[in-house]
Design a protein around this motif. Sequence first.
Motif, mmCIF file in Angstrom:
data_model
loop_
_atom_site.group_PDB
_atom_site.id
_atom_site.type_symbol
_atom_site.label_atom_id
_atom_site.label_comp_id
_atom_site.label_asym_id
_atom_site.label_seq_id
_atom_site.Cartn_x
_atom_site.Cartn_y
_atom_site.Cartn_z
ATOM 1 N N LEU A 103 34.664 -38.952 5.289
ATOM 2 C CA LEU A 103 35.349 -39.883 6.177
ATOM 3 C C LEU A 103 35.944 -39.146 7.374
ATOM 4 O O LEU A 103 35.851 -39.610 8.516
ATOM 5 N N LEU A 104 36.543 -37.979 7.119
ATOM 6 C CA LEU A 104 37.096 -37.175 8.212
ATOM 7 C C LEU A 104 35.983 -36.696 9.142
ATOM 8 O O LEU A 104 36.125 -36.711 10.372
ATOM 9 N N GLY A 105 34.857 -36.280 8.557
ATOM 10 C CA GLY A 105 33.722 -35.862 9.370
ATOM 11 C C GLY A 105 33.198 -36.991 10.231
ATOM 12 O O GLY A 105 32.797 -36.782 11.387
ATOM 13 N N THR A 106 33.207 -38.207 9.687
ATOM 14 C CA THR A 106 32.755 -39.370 10.456
ATOM 15 C C THR A 106 33.677 -39.622 11.641
ATOM 16 O O THR A 106 33.217 -39.946 12.743
ATOM 17 N N ALA A 107 34.975 -39.477 11.433
ATOM 18 C CA ALA A 107 35.936 -39.684 12.521
ATOM 19 C C ALA A 107 35.706 -38.676 13.649
ATOM 20 O O ALA A 107 35.750 -39.021 14.837
ATOM 21 N N VAL A 108 35.438 -37.415 13.301
ATOM 22 C CA VAL A 108 35.155 -36.394 14.314
ATOM 23 C C VAL A 108 33.858 -36.731 15.048
ATOM 24 O O VAL A 108 33.775 -36.633 16.279
ATOM 25 N N ALA A 109 32.838 -37.160 14.294
ATOM 26 C CA ALA A 109 31.551 -37.512 14.902
ATOM 27 C C ALA A 109 31.691 -38.686 15.861
ATOM 28 O O ALA A 109 31.016 -38.740 16.894
ATOM 29 N N VAL A 110 32.571 -39.622 15.531
ATOM 30 C CA VAL A 110 32.800 -40.775 16.408
ATOM 31 C C VAL A 110 33.340 -40.314 17.754
ATOM 32 O O VAL A 110 32.906 -40.785 18.816
ATOM 33 N N LEU A 111 34.285 -39.376 17.739
ATOM 34 C CA LEU A 111 34.829 -38.852 18.995
ATOM 35 C C LEU A 111 33.749 -38.155 19.829
ATOM 36 O O LEU A 111 33.651 -38.349 21.043
ATOM 37 N N LEU A 112 32.920 -37.351 19.180
ATOM 38 C CA LEU A 112 31.864 -36.643 19.893
ATOM 39 C C LEU A 112 30.840 -37.615 20.458
ATOM 40 O O LEU A 112 30.380 -37.466 21.600
ATOM 41 N N LEU A 113 30.485 -38.620 19.667
ATOM 42 C CA LEU A 113 29.531 -39.619 20.130
ATOM 43 C C LEU A 113 30.092 -40.387 21.318
ATOM 44 O O LEU A 113 29.383 -40.660 22.292
ATOM 45 N N GLY A 114 31.371 -40.736 21.241
ATOM 46 C CA GLY A 114 31.996 -41.465 22.332
ATOM 47 C C GLY A 114 32.026 -40.666 23.620
ATOM 48 O O GLY A 114 31.789 -41.197 24.711
ATOM 49 N N ALA A 115 32.301 -39.354 23.514
ATOM 50 C CA ALA A 115 32.334 -38.508 24.702
ATOM 51 C C ALA A 115 30.971 -38.462 25.375
ATOM 52 O O ALA A 115 30.859 -38.473 26.608
ATOM 53 N N ALA A 116 29.915 -38.431 24.567
ATOM 54 C CA ALA A 116 28.564 -38.392 25.118
ATOM 55 C C ALA A 116 28.135 -39.762 25.641
ATOM 56 O O ALA A 116 27.477 -39.868 26.681
ATOM 57 N N ALA A 117 28.505 -40.819 24.924
ATOM 58 C CA ALA A 117 28.064 -42.171 25.285
ATOM 59 C C ALA A 117 28.649 -42.638 26.606
ATOM 60 O O ALA A 117 28.088 -43.522 27.256
ATOM 61 N N GLY A 118 29.779 -42.069 27.012
ATOM 62 C CA GLY A 118 30.408 -42.478 28.257
ATOM 63 C C GLY A 118 29.526 -42.258 29.470
ATOM 64 O O GLY A 118 29.760 -42.861 30.516
ATOM 65 N N ARG A 119 28.491 -41.434 29.334
ATOM 66 C CA ARG A 119 27.620 -41.137 30.460
ATOM 67 C C ARG A 119 26.311 -41.913 30.412
ATOM 68 O O ARG A 119 25.438 -41.721 31.261
ATOM 69 N N LEU A 120 26.178 -42.784 29.433
ATOM 70 C CA LEU A 120 24.989 -43.624 29.371
ATOM 71 C C LEU A 120 25.067 -44.726 30.426
ATOM 72 O O LEU A 120 26.154 -45.099 30.869
ATOM 73 N N PRO A 121 23.939 -45.292 30.811
ATOM 74 C CA PRO A 121 23.959 -46.360 31.814
ATOM 75 C C PRO A 121 24.298 -47.719 31.226
ATOM 76 O O PRO A 121 23.956 -48.017 30.077
ATOM 77 N N GLY A 122 25.000 -48.541 32.007
ATOM 78 C CA GLY A 122 25.200 -49.964 31.791
ATOM 79 C C GLY A 122 25.407 -50.443 30.374
ATOM 80 O O GLY A 122 26.333 -50.034 29.671
ATOM 81 N N ARG A 123 24.491 -51.364 29.961
ATOM 82 C CA ARG A 123 24.650 -52.058 28.692
ATOM 83 C C ARG A 123 24.568 -51.113 27.498
ATOM 84 O O ARG A 123 25.250 -51.297 26.496
ATOM 85 N N SER A 124 23.721 -50.071 27.617
ATOM 86 C CA SER A 124 23.617 -49.097 26.525
ATOM 87 C C SER A 124 24.953 -48.407 26.301
ATOM 88 O O SER A 124 25.372 -48.165 25.164
ATOM 89 N N ARG A 125 25.622 -48.076 27.374
ATOM 90 C CA ARG A 125 26.938 -47.445 27.290
ATOM 91 C C ARG A 125 27.919 -48.323 26.543
ATOM 92 O O ARG A 125 28.615 -47.875 25.625
ATOM 93 N N SER A 126 27.968 -49.595 26.923
ATOM 94 C CA SER A 126 28.914 -50.514 26.293
ATOM 95 C C SER A 126 28.613 -50.695 24.813
ATOM 96 O O SER A 126 29.521 -50.719 23.979
ATOM 97 N N LEU A 127 27.327 -50.837 24.483
ATOM 98 C CA LEU A 127 26.952 -51.056 23.090
ATOM 99 C C LEU A 127 27.304 -49.858 22.226
ATOM 100 O O LEU A 127 27.890 -50.005 21.143
#
Length: 273
Positions: free
Chosen positions: A134-158
């Motif tokens: 569960l702790l590992g998942t929380a860390v992965a969520v932060l990393l995924l979010g940092a990367a996803a912020g640079r995706l375009p448009g609708r993909s970013r939001s999803l």
Amino acid sequence: MICALASAVCYGTASVLQAVATRATAPGTGSGVDPALFVRAVRQWRYAAGLGLDGLGFVLQIVALLSVPIYAVSAALASSLAVTAVVAARLMRVRLTRTEWAAVAAVCAGLAMIGLASGPEGDRPGSDALKWALLGTAVAVLLLGAAAGRLPGRSRSLVLGLASGTGFGVVEVAVRLIDDVSPAALTNPAFYALLLGGAAGFLLLTSALQQGSVTAATAGLVLGETIGPSVVGIVCLGDEPRAGLAWLAVLGFTVAVAGALALARFGEPPETA
């Protein structure tokens, strides 16, 4: 279930206030994890009021999670989108079509079925491996979010919405894995998963609502905070429906989440707001 539904009312109302506030905030850095954006948004009274409702909703959510299975609470929280639709119709003068009112009715019907079919919460304590995962998942969520912020448009939001929902899902499971609030909890990985998952959920949701499609963000949020935690509760923590009513619980969960997804667009205020 009363606490779970009250929590959904708080979250659903808060989402309308926060969506309006974040759209009036200056753009962030482009990263999904942007504390500065959160600070700017919270200076607006609508966002601050939404946070207050979120806090009250969180307390009610914890009470619910200590009494009923995770899948029942998850479905109730998904119904917050139905609350958002009704609040948006009243405060933002958004007109609901017959189909959309039918979706609200479907959410209510699904929750009624879950309420009838839900048994007591599971009695399995949860393994140490689950707590660390569960702790590992929380860390992965932060990393995924940092990367996803640079995706375009609708993909970013999803992706940001899905990551945010997963963070809130981590909180749902972590509550069940924390035995008490004594100093001993500081040695429990689930305690840190709860803090990190909740913080990640708020930061990523703020970024998701600020730019791009709020419809996609709220749809991802619903999926992230319902399906995964429900499966973990059933498989790992022993959550079960009443004897002979498993079919009703599955049907109710499916109907409630489907109705919530149909209403996902009501996380998005009109452009004039």
